[in-house]
Write a protein that holds these residues in place. Structure first.
Motif, PDB file in Angstrom:
ATOM      1  N   MET A 108      29.000  41.477  44.063  1.00 42.77           N
ATOM      2  CA  MET A 108      30.882  41.499  44.553  1.00 42.77           C
ATOM      3  C   MET A 108      30.695  42.543  46.079  1.00 42.77           C
ATOM      4  N   SER A 109      29.838  43.508  45.842  1.00 46.79           N
ATOM      5  CA  SER A 109      29.379  44.351  46.598  1.00 46.79           C
ATOM      6  C   SER A 109      28.906  43.950  47.944  1.00 46.79           C
ATOM      7  N   LEU A 110      28.407  43.026  48.078  1.00 45.95           N
ATOM      8  CA  LEU A 110      27.271  42.283  48.744  1.00 45.95           C
ATOM      9  C   LEU A 110      27.968  41.605  49.277  1.00 45.95           C
ATOM     10  N   ALA A 111      28.804  40.836  48.878  1.00 48.98           N
ATOM     11  CA  ALA A 111      29.280  39.481  49.640  1.00 48.98           C
ATOM     12  C   ALA A 111      30.610  39.614  49.881  1.00 48.98           C
ATOM     13  N   ALA A 112      31.399  40.619  49.418  1.00 51.58           N
ATOM     14  CA  ALA A 112      32.870  41.554  50.134  1.00 51.58           C
ATOM     15  C   ALA A 112      32.495  41.576  51.680  1.00 51.58           C
ATOM     16  N   ALA A 113      30.876  42.540  51.873  1.00 54.89           N
ATOM     17  CA  ALA A 113      30.402  43.053  52.792  1.00 54.89           C
ATOM     18  C   ALA A 113      29.990  41.990  53.799  1.00 54.89           C
ATOM     19  N   ALA A 114      29.132  40.747  53.031  1.00 55.88           N
ATOM     20  CA  ALA A 114      28.968  40.279  54.218  1.00 55.88           C
ATOM     21  C   ALA A 114      30.749  39.193  54.945  1.00 55.88           C
ATOM     22  N   LEU A 115      31.200  39.191  54.365  1.00 54.09           N
ATOM     23  CA  LEU A 115      32.212  38.196  54.774  1.00 54.09           C
ATOM     24  C   LEU A 115      33.318  39.140  55.094  1.00 54.09           C
ATOM     25  N   GLY A 116      33.961  40.775  55.375  1.00 53.88           N
ATOM     26  CA  GLY A 116      34.379  41.745  55.436  1.00 53.88           C
ATOM     27  C   GLY A 116      35.709  40.942  55.029  1.00 53.88           C
ATOM     28  N   TRP A 117      35.556  41.352  53.574  1.00 53.14           N
ATOM     29  CA  TRP A 117      36.669  41.008  52.832  1.00 53.14           C
ATOM     30  C   TRP A 117      36.893  42.265  51.769  1.00 53.14           C
ATOM     31  N   PRO A 118      38.317  43.086  52.191  1.00 56.31           N
ATOM     32  CA  PRO A 118      38.143  44.433  51.045  1.00 56.31           C
ATOM     33  C   PRO A 118      38.013  44.398  49.563  1.00 56.31           C
ATOM     34  N   LEU A 119      37.501  44.356  49.280  1.00 62.47           N
ATOM     35  CA  LEU A 119      36.737  44.148  47.928  1.00 62.47           C
ATOM     36  C   LEU A 119      38.418  45.051  46.401  1.00 62.47           C
ATOM     37  N   GLU A 120      38.987  45.672  47.323  1.00 61.92           N
ATOM     38  CA  GLU A 120      39.504  46.304  46.442  1.00 61.92           C
ATOM     39  C   GLU A 120      41.051  45.654  46.236  1.00 61.92           C
ATOM     40  N   GLN A 121      41.043  44.411  47.385  1.00 69.40           N
ATOM     41  CA  GLN A 121      42.002  43.611  47.420  1.00 69.40           C
ATOM     42  C   GLN A 121      42.119  42.113  47.110  1.00 69.40           C
ATOM     43  N   THR A 122      40.828  42.206  46.558  1.00 68.40           N
ATOM     44  CA  THR A 122      40.441  40.708  46.001  1.00 68.40           C
ATOM     45  C   THR A 122      40.275  40.408  44.512  1.00 68.40           C
ATOM     46  N   PRO A 123      40.303  39.358  44.175  1.00 70.06           N
ATOM     47  CA  PRO A 123      40.441  38.937  43.055  1.00 70.06           C
ATOM     48  C   PRO A 123      38.868  38.539  42.768  1.00 70.06           C
ATOM     49  N   THR A 124      38.031  38.999  41.497  1.00 70.23           N
ATOM     50  CA  THR A 124      36.103  39.533  41.110  1.00 70.23           C
ATOM     51  C   THR A 124      36.306  38.380  40.264  1.00 70.23           C
ATOM     52  N   MET A 125      34.917  37.748  39.715  1.00 74.71           N
ATOM     53  CA  MET A 125      35.630  36.989  38.415  1.00 74.71           C
ATOM     54  C   MET A 125      33.654  36.022  38.143  1.00 74.71           C
ATOM     55  N   GLY A 126      33.444  36.797  36.879  1.00 76.94           N
ATOM     56  CA  GLY A 126      31.918  35.678  37.173  1.00 76.94           C
ATOM     57  C   GLY A 126      32.209  34.647  35.947  1.00 76.94           C
ATOM     58  N   LEU A 127      31.874  33.370  36.847  1.00 70.10           N
ATOM     59  CA  LEU A 127      32.043  32.184  36.152  1.00 70.10           C
ATOM     60  C   LEU A 127      30.240  31.630  35.989  1.00 70.10           C
ATOM     61  N   HIS A 128      29.310  32.405  36.303  1.00 71.22           N
ATOM     62  CA  HIS A 128      28.511  32.065  35.683  1.00 71.22           C
ATOM     63  C   HIS A 128      27.718  32.074  34.099  1.00 71.22           C
ATOM     64  N   ALA A 129      28.947  32.108  33.397  1.00 70.35           N
ATOM     65  CA  ALA A 129      28.819  32.280  32.023  1.00 70.35           C
ATOM     66  C   ALA A 129      29.834  32.459  31.451  1.00 70.35           C
ATOM     67  N   ALA A 130      31.093  31.212  32.498  1.00 68.85           N
ATOM     68  CA  ALA A 130      32.285  31.686  31.893  1.00 68.85           C
ATOM     69  C   ALA A 130      32.747  29.647  32.875  1.00 68.85           C
ATOM     70  N   PRO A 131      34.039  29.367  32.103  1.00 68.39           N
ATOM     71  CA  PRO A 131      34.788  28.449  31.990  1.00 68.39           C
ATOM     72  C   PRO A 131      35.351  28.207  33.654  1.00 68.39           C
ATOM     73  N   PHE A 132      35.033  27.658  35.229  1.00 63.74           N
ATOM     74  CA  PHE A 132      36.025  27.598  36.103  1.00 63.74           C
ATOM     75  C   PHE A 132      37.432  28.307  35.490  1.00 63.74           C
ATOM     76  N   ALA A 133      38.271  27.412  34.473  1.00 61.90           N
ATOM     77  CA  ALA A 133      39.458  27.619  34.321  1.00 61.90           C
ATOM     78  C   ALA A 133      39.383  29.156  34.191  1.00 61.90           C
ATOM     79  N   ARG A 134      39.483  29.742  34.102  1.00 61.54           N
ATOM     80  CA  ARG A 134      39.279  31.547  34.261  1.00 61.54           C
ATOM     81  C   ARG A 134      39.764  31.890  35.389  1.00 61.54           C
TER      82      ARG A 134
END
Length: 399
Positions: A108-134
């Motif tokens: 998430m740190s790498l992704a936020a840096a790559a996109l220029g998004w403030p990480l503290e204002q962006t919901p983050t979620m691990g859907l690699h082992a969880a349903p998309f509906a989360r």
């Protein structure tokens, strides 16, 4: 007895050893055993240590790791091991003095840096082992989010799911193998997603757009969010009931007479650590509750098909209990005996018999007895008048 750390959990990026801090390199140099996924091991140069590919499922590797207790050992993990990684699972098997952790930047740190998004204002979620509906509670026009996904093909499945939810115009920024020589970033709308050959590991940044229904933040969400057959605690009463139940982080709810599951699902939406068990005697409704929970990102809801009070045995201790139907003196006696001190009980009654029962219990146990009377405007000839719903009596008490 282990007196010093024998295990080092090393966060590894896609650039392999080139991105390791000196402390992580030193741990690898001094290790006698190195365990990790085959992909992680392939990033390392030849080592003097014994290398062990972590088996699948992950739990099968725990006994293997613990068999090396006392031997200098390194476990490789992706990025920050304590962000949807192996760290928390391993920590539960160890004492604090047995291991140290040397994290790398998280996905998430790498992704936020790559996109220029403030990480503290962006919901983050691990859907690699969880349903998309989360992600469902976070879907609304203008929101951004960062998620991890299982593999390349799952990105197309995720795009299709977003379209089904009414958010087809969402832009997916597909972030592949961040931080390494294979890094690639591509973008596509969900509704016309056509990217292929997506490299693992993969994360996705979402610029959410579309006219799909957003979930309000206040309790008492619209009734039509929930599939139901009429057995549902209606929105205004549900708002009052949840306010009285007053969910707090980590608390467990017993929802007796689940109906559509709306009370339990809104309880779970209150905080990611809340838990709930709903008891429903009708098998068709119980399946509907499971489907509602899965569709609305509350798949951690436990559904028991059975009749209270018999179905209440062997459940985790409750912090709060809601009785929405089937009130009887036997049920109240069983529930009261099962409640630990400090637990809260809320019961709603519609019939005169149930109302009289709650009045008796209120006299005996105290608490608060409230009568809820609602009316809605309806056509009355060429004008309008009030049409009253059945009044509801609500008893709430803390044991």
């Amino acid at each position: 007895m282990v007196d010093a750390p024998w295990l080092t959990i090393v966060g590894l990026g896609e650039d392999g050893p080139d991105g390791l801090a000196p402390a992580s390199r030193k741990a690898l140099d001094e290790a006698q055993v190195v365990m990790g996924a085959a992909r992680h091991l392939s990033l390392l140069p030849e080592l003097d240590a014994d290398t062990i590919a972590w088996p699948v499922p992950f739990s099968d590797g725990i006994p293997v790791l613990l068999s090396h207790r006392g031997t200098p050992t390194v476990v490789l993990a992706s990025g920050d091991p304590f962000w949807h990684g192996a760290g928390a699972t391993l920590a539960r098997q160890l004492t604090p003095g047995e291991y140290i952790t040397l994290p790398a930047p998280s996905t998430m740190s790498l992704a936020a840096a790559a996109l220029g998004w403030p990480l503290e204002q962006t919901p983050t979620m691990g859907l690699h082992a969880a349903p998309f509906a989360r992600l469902r509670p976070h879907l609304h026009h203008g929101q951004r989010a960062l998620v991890t996904l299982r593999d390349g093909p799952s990105v197309a499945d995720f795009a299709a799911w977003l379209v089904q939810q009414g958010f087809g115009p969402t832009t997916l920024h597909v972030l592949e193998a961040l931080g390494g020589p294979r890094q690639r970033i591509r973008s596509s709308p969900a509704q016309s997603f056509d990217l292929s050959d997506i490299r693992h590991p993969v994360s996705v940044g979402l610029d959410i757009a579309g006219d799909g229904p957003a979930l309000p933040l206040a309790t008492g969400r619209p009734d039509d969010l929930f599939d139901h057959d009429g057995q549902i605690t209606k929105r205004p009463v549900r708002a009052l009931t949840l306010s009285t139940l007053a969910p707090k982080p980590g608390e467990h709810l017993w929802d007796i007479g689940g109906g559509s599951g709306s009370i339990s699902i809104e309880w779970l939406w209150a905080h990611p650590t809340t838990q709930a068990t709903t008891i429903e005697s009708n098998p068709t409704r119980a399946e509907r509750i499971r489907a509602n929970a899965a569709d609305l990102g509350a798949d951690r809801l436990s559904v028991v098909t059975g009749t209270a009070p018999e179905a209440l045995s062997d459940l985790p201790d409750p912090d709060a209990i809601f009785i929405g139907g089937g009130l009887s003196d036997e049920m109240l006696q069983t529930v009261w005996a099962a409640m630990p001190d400090g637990a809260r009980l809320v019961a709603n009654a519609v019939t005169l018999e149930a109302e009289a029962l709650l009045s008796l219990w209120h006299t005996d146990k105290g608490g608060d007895l409230m009568r809820i009377e609602l009316a809605h405007a309806h056509p009355l000839g060429r004008k309008r008048g009030w049409k009253s719903a059945y009044p509801i009596v609500q008893w709430s008490v803390e044991k």
